[in-house]
Scaffold this active site. Structure first.
Site, PDB file in Angstrom:
ATOM      1  N   GLU A  90      16.960   6.048 137.065  1.00  0.00           N
ATOM      2  CA  GLU A  90      16.927   7.018 138.157  1.00  0.00           C
ATOM      3  C   GLU A  90      16.339   8.346 137.712  1.00  0.00           C
ATOM      4  O   GLU A  90      16.372   8.707 136.535  1.00  0.00           O
ATOM      5  CB  GLU A  90      18.328   7.221 138.724  1.00  0.00           C
ATOM      6  N   CYS A 103      14.211  15.833 137.114  1.00  0.00           N
ATOM      7  CA  CYS A 103      15.115  15.429 136.037  1.00  0.00           C
ATOM      8  C   CYS A 103      14.842  13.963 135.730  1.00  0.00           C
ATOM      9  O   CYS A 103      14.946  13.123 136.619  1.00  0.00           O
ATOM     10  CB  CYS A 103      16.566  15.638 136.490  1.00  0.00           C
ATOM     11  N   CYS A 110      22.923   4.336 128.072  1.00  0.00           N
ATOM     12  CA  CYS A 110      23.104   5.293 126.982  1.00  0.00           C
ATOM     13  C   CYS A 110      24.221   4.785 126.076  1.00  0.00           C
ATOM     14  O   CYS A 110      25.156   4.136 126.535  1.00  0.00           O
ATOM     15  CB  CYS A 110      23.493   6.654 127.566  1.00  0.00           C
ATOM     16  N   CYS A 114      29.949   9.495 126.152  1.00  0.00           N
ATOM     17  CA  CYS A 114      30.699  10.663 126.656  1.00  0.00           C
ATOM     18  C   CYS A 114      31.637  10.189 127.769  1.00  0.00           C
ATOM     19  O   CYS A 114      31.236   9.450 128.665  1.00  0.00           O
ATOM     20  CB  CYS A 114      29.738  11.735 127.176  1.00  0.00           C
ATOM     21  N   CYS A 117      30.886  10.640 131.704  1.00  0.00           N
ATOM     22  CA  CYS A 117      29.526  10.369 132.170  1.00  0.00           C
ATOM     23  C   CYS A 117      29.358   8.926 132.637  1.00  0.00           C
ATOM     24  O   CYS A 117      29.761   7.989 131.946  1.00  0.00           O
ATOM     25  CB  CYS A 117      28.547  10.664 131.039  1.00  0.00           C
ATOM     26  N   CYS A 331      24.684  12.406 136.913  1.00  0.00           N
ATOM     27  CA  CYS A 331      24.114  11.468 135.943  1.00  0.00           C
ATOM     28  C   CYS A 331      24.542  10.021 136.145  1.00  0.00           C
ATOM     29  O   CYS A 331      25.708   9.684 135.988  1.00  0.00           O
ATOM     30  CB  CYS A 331      24.540  11.854 134.542  1.00  0.00           C
TER      31      CYS A 331
HETATM   32  N1  SAH Z   1      22.331  12.839 126.546  1.00  0.00           N
HETATM   33  C1  SAH Z   1      21.872  14.136 126.881  1.00  0.00           C
HETATM   34  C2  SAH Z   1      21.157  14.241 128.218  1.00  0.00           C
HETATM   35  C3  SAH Z   1      21.728  13.490 129.374  1.00  0.00           C
HETATM   36  S1  SAH Z   1      23.232  14.100 130.067  1.00  0.00           S
HETATM   37  C4  SAH Z   1      23.012  15.140 126.778  1.00  0.00           C
HETATM   38  O1  SAH Z   1      24.113  14.741 126.430  1.00  0.00           O
HETATM   39  O2  SAH Z   1      22.796  16.330 126.986  1.00  0.00           O
HETATM   40  C5  SAH Z   1      22.788  15.622 130.838  1.00  0.00           C
HETATM   41  C6  SAH Z   1      23.945  16.576 131.046  1.00  0.00           C
HETATM   42  O3  SAH Z   1      24.811  16.113 132.093  1.00  0.00           O
HETATM   43  C7  SAH Z   1      24.810  16.702 129.818  1.00  0.00           C
HETATM   44  O4  SAH Z   1      25.165  18.042 129.625  1.00  0.00           O
HETATM   45  C8  SAH Z   1      26.010  15.861 130.213  1.00  0.00           C
HETATM   46  O5  SAH Z   1      27.107  16.171 129.425  1.00  0.00           O
HETATM   47  C9  SAH Z   1      26.141  16.205 131.668  1.00  0.00           C
HETATM   48  N2  SAH Z   1      26.987  15.274 132.446  1.00  0.00           N
HETATM   49  C10 SAH Z   1      27.138  13.952 132.290  1.00  0.00           C
HETATM   50  N3  SAH Z   1      28.021  13.446 133.175  1.00  0.00           N
HETATM   51  C11 SAH Z   1      28.440  14.489 133.906  1.00  0.00           C
HETATM   52  C12 SAH Z   1      29.378  14.619 134.974  1.00  0.00           C
HETATM   53  N4  SAH Z   1      30.051  13.573 135.448  1.00  0.00           N
HETATM   54  N5  SAH Z   1      29.566  15.853 135.473  1.00  0.00           N
HETATM   55  C13 SAH Z   1      28.887  16.921 135.008  1.00  0.00           C
HETATM   56  N6  SAH Z   1      27.991  16.860 134.014  1.00  0.00           N
HETATM   57  C14 SAH Z   1      27.776  15.666 133.452  1.00  0.00           C
END
Ligand code: SAH
Length: 344
Positions: A90, A103, A110, A114, A117, A331
């Site tokens: 996406e 974006c 991934c 995290c 996410c 995300c």
């Molecule tokens: N892997 C990279 C880029 C992808 S995530 C990274 O970790 O930065 C992009 C951003 O979205 C990151 O800051 C991530 O922590 C955040 N993110 C992921 N899931 C999220 C959610 N449910 N709510 C808010 N931010 C989120």
């Protein structure tokens, strides 16, 4: 041979192999990266015979839009693209006063894990090629008719876990013979892989680096991000300092506010201490709850309070505007719901 991932000088070598003059490589490069055509048949100044050879031996990576959702609130458009191997990714188009921002995803899924996410739930399926990263932007610009001026690598995937393709992507995207999007208008967001941050700094690409910090100390960070078990926060902070010293680019720190975990006054104070002396900007992001997890978004009073404390310590801080909240734009959520649907 993935022709859309080649630099111009590499394309010249390929054309050489076909006994074609260098200017043919230039013509093809322009069709692919400037005019954004989706087929060799549209490359009208190439001889038919050459187009046939290209069609046969140099398949052109073109993503297919499988779905799109338009936010009624702010015009944000979320695209679901199908890759050649039928996997889906996406990308998001966001319209701001200062221009359009896209974006993009850097991987299919991934592996960073995290906890808040959605992109990481099924793990990593594979890396995206440079051409697949580029084509997210090319297709969005073509389909929407909107000029893209900013690109953020903040979609699904960890860009520094796909390092070589990422750098190739950035060089082609910012090439004056292509879309010519200034490296200054490209942001790469990472969960924080110190050795890769240092290598990236040495490339001397003036892109913006965003670190997903999400915690003022490693104890809390470990609860949210498995990568924090591998690298101590101090090591990550040293790496981004090096990035700043090498590139002179102001750092961005992303901080996702999650009720009861990282959003208290004491956390804001600790964060201010951590960032003391860094030329940086903090982006506070109200966590976007996903149905697979129980995280709760901090309420807006708390977010404002958190911001005020950082400001008291003279730290540049903004609260990220929530774009497309009505269309699953956080995300990985559209992709995830698509995969859930098709496995039913
Ligand atoms: N892997 C990279 C880029 C992808 S995530 C990274 O970790 O930065 C992009 C951003 O979205 C990151 O800051 C991530 O922590 C955040 N993110 C992921 N899931 C999220 C959610 N449910 N709510 C808010 N931010 C989120």
């Amino acid at each position: 041979m993935d022709i859309k991932s080649l630099y111009l000088d590499e394309l010249v070598i390929e054309m050489n192999k076909l006994d074609q003059p260098a200017f043919r490589a230039k013509q093809i490069y322009k069709w692919i990266h400037k005019k954004l055509v989706g087929s060799y048949d549209d490359m009208t100044n190439l001889p038919k015979q050459l187009r046939n050879i290209l069609n046969e031996h140099y398949p052109l990576t073109v993503l297919k839009a499988a779905d799109s959702l338009v936010s009624e609130k702010d015009g944000t458009v979320k695209y679901l693209f199908r890759l050649n191997d039928d996997r889906v990714i996406e990308s998001v188009l966001m319209k701001y006063h200062h221009g359009n921002s896209v974006c993009i995803s850097s991987q299919v899924g991934c592996r960073m894990g995290c906890t808040f996410c959605a992109s990481t739930i099924g793990g990593k399926e594979r890396d995206l090629t440079a051409s697949e990263m580029l084509d997210q932007i090319y297709r969005i610009q073509t389909i929407s008719g909107e000029r893209v001026s900013n690109v953020v690598v903040m979609g699904t995937g960890e860009p520094l876990d796909n390092y070589n393709n990422l750098v190739r992507f950035i060089r082609i995207l910012s090439d004056s013979g292509g879309l010519n999007i200034s490296a200054r208008n490209i942001t790469v967001s990472t969960c924080g892989i110190p050795d890769k941050i240092r290598v990236l700094a040495d490339e001397e690409l003036p892109i913006t680096l965003a670190l997903s910090l999400h915690a003022p100390n490693n104890e809390i960070r470990k609860k949210l991000m498995p990568i924090a078990r591998q690298y101590e926060l101090s090591v990550v902070m040293e790496a981004v300092k090096y990035y700043y010293e090498r590139t002179g680019r102001r750092l961005t720190f992303e901080y996702c506010l999650t009720e009861g975990i990282n959003d208290e006054e004491e956390h804001a104070k600790e964060l201010s201490q951590l960032l003391k002396g860094y030329n940086c900007h903090v982006n506070l992001i109200p966590v976007n709850p996903i149905k697979e997890r129980t995280f709760i978004k901090s309420n807006s009073n708390k977010i404002q309070k958190f911001k005020n404390i950082l400001e008291k310590y003279r730290i540049n801080v903004t609260i990220r505007r929530e774009m497309g909240s009505d269309i699953n734009a956080a995300c990985g959520q559209l992709r995830k719901s698509h995969l859930d649907q098709s496995s039913k």
